[in-house]
Design a protein around this motif. Structure first.
Motif, PDB file in Angstrom:
ATOM      1  N   PRO A 202      22.686 -16.148 -30.372  1.00  0.00           N
ATOM      2  CA  PRO A 202      23.387 -14.845 -29.976  1.00  0.00           C
ATOM      3  C   PRO A 202      23.359 -14.923 -28.403  1.00  0.00           C
ATOM      4  O   PRO A 202      22.951 -15.957 -27.901  1.00  0.00           O
ATOM      5  CB  PRO A 202      21.948 -14.078 -30.166  1.00  0.00           C
ATOM      6  N   ASP A 203      23.782 -14.402 -27.697  1.00  0.00           N
ATOM      7  CA  ASP A 203      24.268 -14.509 -26.467  1.00  0.00           C
ATOM      8  C   ASP A 203      23.159 -13.999 -25.732  1.00  0.00           C
ATOM      9  O   ASP A 203      23.119 -13.975 -23.509  1.00  0.00           O
ATOM     10  CB  ASP A 203      25.228 -13.956 -25.957  1.00  0.00           C
ATOM     11  N   GLY A 204      22.250 -13.222 -26.178  1.00  0.00           N
ATOM     12  CA  GLY A 204      21.277 -12.759 -24.849  1.00  0.00           C
ATOM     13  C   GLY A 204      20.935 -11.068 -24.604  1.00  0.00           C
ATOM     14  O   GLY A 204      21.129 -10.189 -23.998  1.00  0.00           O
ATOM     15  N   ALA A 205      22.718 -10.419 -24.924  1.00  0.00           N
ATOM     16  CA  ALA A 205      22.978  -9.528 -24.705  1.00  0.00           C
ATOM     17  C   ALA A 205      23.811  -8.571 -25.394  1.00  0.00           C
ATOM     18  O   ALA A 205      24.906  -7.758 -25.127  1.00  0.00           O
ATOM     19  CB  ALA A 205      23.896  -9.258 -23.269  1.00  0.00           C
ATOM     20  N   GLY A 206      23.198  -8.589 -26.545  1.00  0.00           N
ATOM     21  CA  GLY A 206      23.900  -8.007 -27.785  1.00  0.00           C
ATOM     22  C   GLY A 206      25.273  -8.632 -28.812  1.00  0.00           C
ATOM     23  O   GLY A 206      25.736  -8.556 -29.742  1.00  0.00           O
ATOM     24  N   GLY A 207      25.957  -9.670 -27.971  1.00  0.00           N
ATOM     25  CA  GLY A 207      26.866 -10.322 -27.923  1.00  0.00           C
ATOM     26  C   GLY A 207      26.894 -12.202 -29.480  1.00  0.00           C
ATOM     27  O   GLY A 207      25.379 -12.147 -29.504  1.00  0.00           O
ATOM     28  N   MET A 208      27.627 -12.765 -29.073  1.00  0.00           N
ATOM     29  CA  MET A 208      27.552 -13.503 -29.966  1.00  0.00           C
ATOM     30  C   MET A 208      28.042 -14.637 -28.529  1.00  0.00           C
ATOM     31  O   MET A 208      29.376 -14.747 -27.722  1.00  0.00           O
ATOM     32  CB  MET A 208      28.363 -14.154 -30.699  1.00  0.00           C
ATOM     33  N   ILE A 209      28.152 -16.107 -28.049  1.00  0.00           N
ATOM     34  CA  ILE A 209      28.606 -17.621 -27.897  1.00  0.00           C
ATOM     35  C   ILE A 209      28.523 -18.355 -28.589  1.00  0.00           C
ATOM     36  O   ILE A 209      27.339 -18.788 -29.293  1.00  0.00           O
ATOM     37  CB  ILE A 209      27.872 -17.399 -26.171  1.00  0.00           C
ATOM     38  N   GLN A 210      29.603 -19.310 -28.355  1.00  0.00           N
ATOM     39  CA  GLN A 210      29.913 -20.226 -29.033  1.00  0.00           C
ATOM     40  C   GLN A 210      30.683 -21.561 -28.151  1.00  0.00           C
ATOM     41  O   GLN A 210      30.973 -20.900 -27.216  1.00  0.00           O
ATOM     42  CB  GLN A 210      31.506 -19.855 -30.289  1.00  0.00           C
ATOM     43  N   GLU A 211      30.340 -22.548 -28.810  1.00  0.00           N
ATOM     44  CA  GLU A 211      30.606 -23.829 -27.726  1.00  0.00           C
ATOM     45  C   GLU A 211      30.413 -25.087 -28.932  1.00  0.00           C
ATOM     46  O   GLU A 211      29.853 -25.440 -29.686  1.00  0.00           O
ATOM     47  CB  GLU A 211      29.439 -24.297 -26.525  1.00  0.00           C
ATOM     48  N   GLY A 212      31.402 -26.174 -28.499  1.00  0.00           N
ATOM     49  CA  GLY A 212      31.888 -26.658 -28.846  1.00  0.00           C
ATOM     50  C   GLY A 212      32.893 -27.663 -28.051  1.00  0.00           C
ATOM     51  O   GLY A 212      33.313 -27.804 -27.028  1.00  0.00           O
ATOM     52  N   THR A 213      33.642 -28.505 -28.940  1.00  0.00           N
ATOM     53  CA  THR A 213      34.758 -28.990 -28.472  1.00  0.00           C
ATOM     54  C   THR A 213      36.350 -28.052 -29.488  1.00  0.00           C
ATOM     55  O   THR A 213      35.888 -28.546 -30.693  1.00  0.00           O
ATOM     56  CB  THR A 213      34.887 -30.440 -28.810  1.00  0.00           C
TER      57      THR A 213
END
Length: 168
Positions: A114-125
């Motif tokens: 979760p991004d803390g604002a109701g959305g999502m964040i994905q990180e990688g390569t």
């Protein structure tokens, strides 16, 4: 048990809903299950932005422990879509995410949360080892915004793709 036909394999792959033991956590991405119409904007290697319409379908898979999607944008991909598999990792509380598009070819490995604002964040390569970040923002029952970023040579993230989605 032997899987002898394509239909049988698809029956084994699909699920009717989230795994009941982790249903609440599964809804981070599970709320996207269904069909979405997308307006897609993508920056090509020549620096020019191009737009196209498409469709993004999300569904439950593998006993409801996975949210899988198929992204289809004919003007960009021809008749070859890409797919993302998002698995909730019950040991870490994070999402293990893999995107593949064999025609391009392209693949990404990411961790989602979760991004803390109701959305999502994905990180990688990405497939070349460059850092990537994908975000889902402004998520409602009927729409969301997705943005894809890649790391530039200076390490800062640059937008390379943006999609606005509405329920189909």
């Amino acid at each position: 048990m032997t899987v002898s036909s394509r239909d049988s394999m698809l029956e084994l792959l699909s699920a009717d809903g989230p795994d009941p033991d982790h249903a609440e956590a599964m809804m981070l991405y599970g709320r996207l299950v269904g069909t979405w119409n997308i307006s897609n904007r993508y920056r090509y290697p020549d620096g020019q932005w191009r737009t196209a319409a498409g469709e993004w379908r999300f569904g439950w898979a593998l006993g409801g422990r996975v949210v899988q999607d198929v992204l289809f944008c004919p003007e960009f991909h021809g008749r070859y879509p890409g797919t993302t598999i998002r698995m909730y990792d019950i040991t870490t509380g994070l999402w293990q995410i893999t995107w593949i598009s064999p025609k391009l070819p392209s693949y990404f490995s990411q961790i989602g949360r979760p991004d803390g604002a109701g959305g999502m964040i994905q990180e990688g390569t990405d497939s070349e080892g460059s850092r990537s970040r994908w975000t889902f923002t402004d998520v409602t029952a009927t729409s969301f915004r997705w943005q894809g970023f890649s790391a530039a040579s200076d390490g800062e993230f640059e937008l390379f793709q943006e999609m606005h989605a509405t329920r189909g």
